[in-house]
Write an enzyme that holds these catalytic residues in place. Structure first.
Site, PDB file in Angstrom:
ATOM      1  N   PRO A 302      -3.660  -4.509 -13.058  1.00  0.00           N
ATOM      2  CA  PRO A 302      -2.557  -4.123 -12.174  1.00  0.00           C
ATOM      3  C   PRO A 302      -1.442  -3.351 -12.865  1.00  0.00           C
ATOM      4  O   PRO A 302      -0.522  -2.872 -12.201  1.00  0.00           O
ATOM      5  CB  PRO A 302      -2.042  -5.474 -11.658  1.00  0.00           C
ATOM      6  CG  PRO A 302      -2.413  -6.457 -12.729  1.00  0.00           C
ATOM      7  CD  PRO A 302      -3.717  -5.962 -13.286  1.00  0.00           C
ATOM      8  N   LYS A 306      -2.887   0.788  -9.605  1.00  0.00           N
ATOM      9  CA  LYS A 306      -3.912   1.709  -9.119  1.00  0.00           C
ATOM     10  C   LYS A 306      -4.928   1.088  -8.159  1.00  0.00           C
ATOM     11  O   LYS A 306      -5.677   1.823  -7.507  1.00  0.00           O
ATOM     12  CB  LYS A 306      -4.678   2.314 -10.304  1.00  0.00           C
ATOM     13  CG  LYS A 306      -3.824   3.184 -11.209  1.00  0.00           C
ATOM     14  CD  LYS A 306      -3.190   4.307 -10.442  1.00  0.00           C
ATOM     15  CE  LYS A 306      -2.162   5.063 -11.237  1.00  0.00           C
ATOM     16  NZ  LYS A 306      -1.301   5.908 -10.398  1.00  0.00           N
ATOM     17  N   TYR A 394       0.971   8.207 -12.895  1.00  0.00           N
ATOM     18  CA  TYR A 394       1.625   7.124 -12.155  1.00  0.00           C
ATOM     19  C   TYR A 394       1.776   7.493 -10.681  1.00  0.00           C
ATOM     20  O   TYR A 394       1.527   6.656  -9.800  1.00  0.00           O
ATOM     21  CB  TYR A 394       2.987   6.825 -12.773  1.00  0.00           C
ATOM     22  CG  TYR A 394       3.575   5.502 -12.348  1.00  0.00           C
ATOM     23  CD1 TYR A 394       3.236   4.337 -13.014  1.00  0.00           C
ATOM     24  CD2 TYR A 394       4.462   5.400 -11.272  1.00  0.00           C
ATOM     25  CE1 TYR A 394       3.760   3.112 -12.627  1.00  0.00           C
ATOM     26  CE2 TYR A 394       4.987   4.186 -10.881  1.00  0.00           C
ATOM     27  CZ  TYR A 394       4.631   3.050 -11.556  1.00  0.00           C
ATOM     28  OH  TYR A 394       5.144   1.829 -11.173  1.00  0.00           O
TER      29      TYR A 394
END
Length: 400
Positions: A302, A306, A394
């Site tokens: 985690p 994603k 990100y």
């Protein structure tokens, strides 16, 4: 939730196994394009709507919700984040996502809320979702007329379809229905977990904070402006009974650094849990007329946020392939689905694996390894090029 009687659901175009975000999002993507589907879920609606999961949506996932018109509450209540912070032993710096990616950002909106919105959309639009479907089994997947069976309220259900979408998670029946000889799996299990606490208190910062501390990783996140979610790296055999709320808050204050600690509001937990971390990929994601999507095909740590976003990209690719088939009769897009999805999945796996290695303490992290972590974080702090790489990953790589 009102659904048609199972006896009337004897035929559909796509049978979707699992009413998580992947299955529900796929159903609505197909629905707006005129393709029929039925979702089968072994759990109750109340259980599905109460699962505590991720809360960061990439731009691509937000765009998908906009496209299908299941976005009103997200746009109203979601928190747009233009950046996040990294901390290395109290040295904190910010990664400016918007500046580094030419205007892109992420949306903090809980997976629980997204699931509720998709279930409500299914109810309003009359797209069938059958909860508490027990003993779901897949049949004839390697033929031209696959079908699914299940039991509900003592009655047997049978659904003939063109294709089956397995969106039922890591432990679901879909991947298990593929012969082991036809499936290759790749896995890394991490030697620690995340001790999480959820509390109805304002977050300590308006953006997420990822901390690498000599005592282990910590994350400050949120679900809303009044609900916070915090995590601590912990051994997998940690006992929740050994971690009362006050001890968790004390440890968070140390690992997140003085600036975050000064703004931290403490409160009673409304949920605590320990989650293991793993990297996992199954290839291929298609077996005859069965297509895997989401956690049924892959798991990521985690750390990079994603998991949910990969599920969204999977069903984006799968919905495009199915629509191409129903539009032209061509199977070329269906044939390309697995390779197309896996190309993006492995890049996300790489980022999540790298980010986890950068921010966590491993059993073999000696003094040299620790100095390498600090040096890399210092380099990222001073290098715009390094920050661009992080920011691009990100906010999410393109859905192409």
């Amino acid at each position: 939730m009102k659904t048609r009687e199972t006896t009337r659901l004897s035929r559909t175009q796509v049978a979707i196994i699992g009413a998580g975000p992947a299955g529900l999002l796929l159903q609505q993507l197909l629905h707006v394009a005129g393709v029929e589907s039925v979702v089968l879920e072994q759990r109750s609606r109340a259980y599905v709507e109460s699962r505590i999961r991720a809360g960061v949506l990439e731009q691509g996932a937000v765009d998908l919700l906009d496209r299908i018109g299941v976005n009103a509450r997200m746009r109203r209540e979601g928190l747009v984040h233009d950046g996040f912070s990294l901390v290395a032993d109290d040295d904190r710096f910010r990664v400016n996502l918007r500046d580094l990616t030419g205007g892109m950002n992420v949306m903090v909106y809980g997976q629980t809320e997204m699931t509720k919105d998709l279930i409500e959309a299914a109810e309003l639009r009359g797209t069938p979702v059958i909860f508490e479907a027990e003993g779901v089994a897949l049949h004839g997947v390697d033929g031209d007329r696959p079908f699914v069976t299940w039991r509900k309220d003592g009655q047997e259900g049978r659904l003939v379809c063109d294709f089956i979408a397995g969106c039922d998670g890591f432990h679901g029946v879909s991947r298990q229905s593929i012969p082991q000889r036809d499936l290759t799996t790749y896995e890394r299990v991490y030697p620690f977990g995340w001790l999480g606490i959820l509390a109805d208190v304002p977050p300590c910062d308006h953006e997420l904070i990822y901390a690498n501390h000599e005592r282990g990783f910590a994350l400050a996140s949120m679900r809303s402006e009044t609900r916070s979610r915090y995590y601590l790296q912990a051994p997998m055999d940690v006992k929740l009974s050994d971690w009362p709320d006050e001890r968790i808050w004390d440890e968070l204050a140390v690992r997140l650094g003085p600036a975050a600690a000064a703004n931290m509001r403490r409160g009673s937990s409304i949920e605590k849990s320990v989650a293991g971390l793993r990297s996992f990929v199954a290839e291929p994601m298609r077996w005859h007329r069965l297509f895997l999507a989401g956690d049924a095909a892959h798991i990521v740590p985690p750390t990079g946020a994603k998991g949910l976003n990969l599920a969204a990209s999977d069903v984006h690719f799968l919905s495009e392939a199915l629509l191409a088939y129903y539009g032209s009769g061509s199977t070329s897009a269906l044939d390309a689905y697995s390779g197309r999805a896996l190309k993006r999945i492995w890049k996300a796996e790489r980022f999540s694996w790298w980010f986890t290695g950068l921010t966590h303490r491993f059993p073999d992290t000696d003094a040299f390894s620790r100095r390498m972590q600090i040096a890399e974080l210092d380099y990222i702090k001073e290098s715009r090029a390094a920050q661009v790489t992080i920011a691009e990953n990100y906010v999410g790589l393109p859905l192409s």
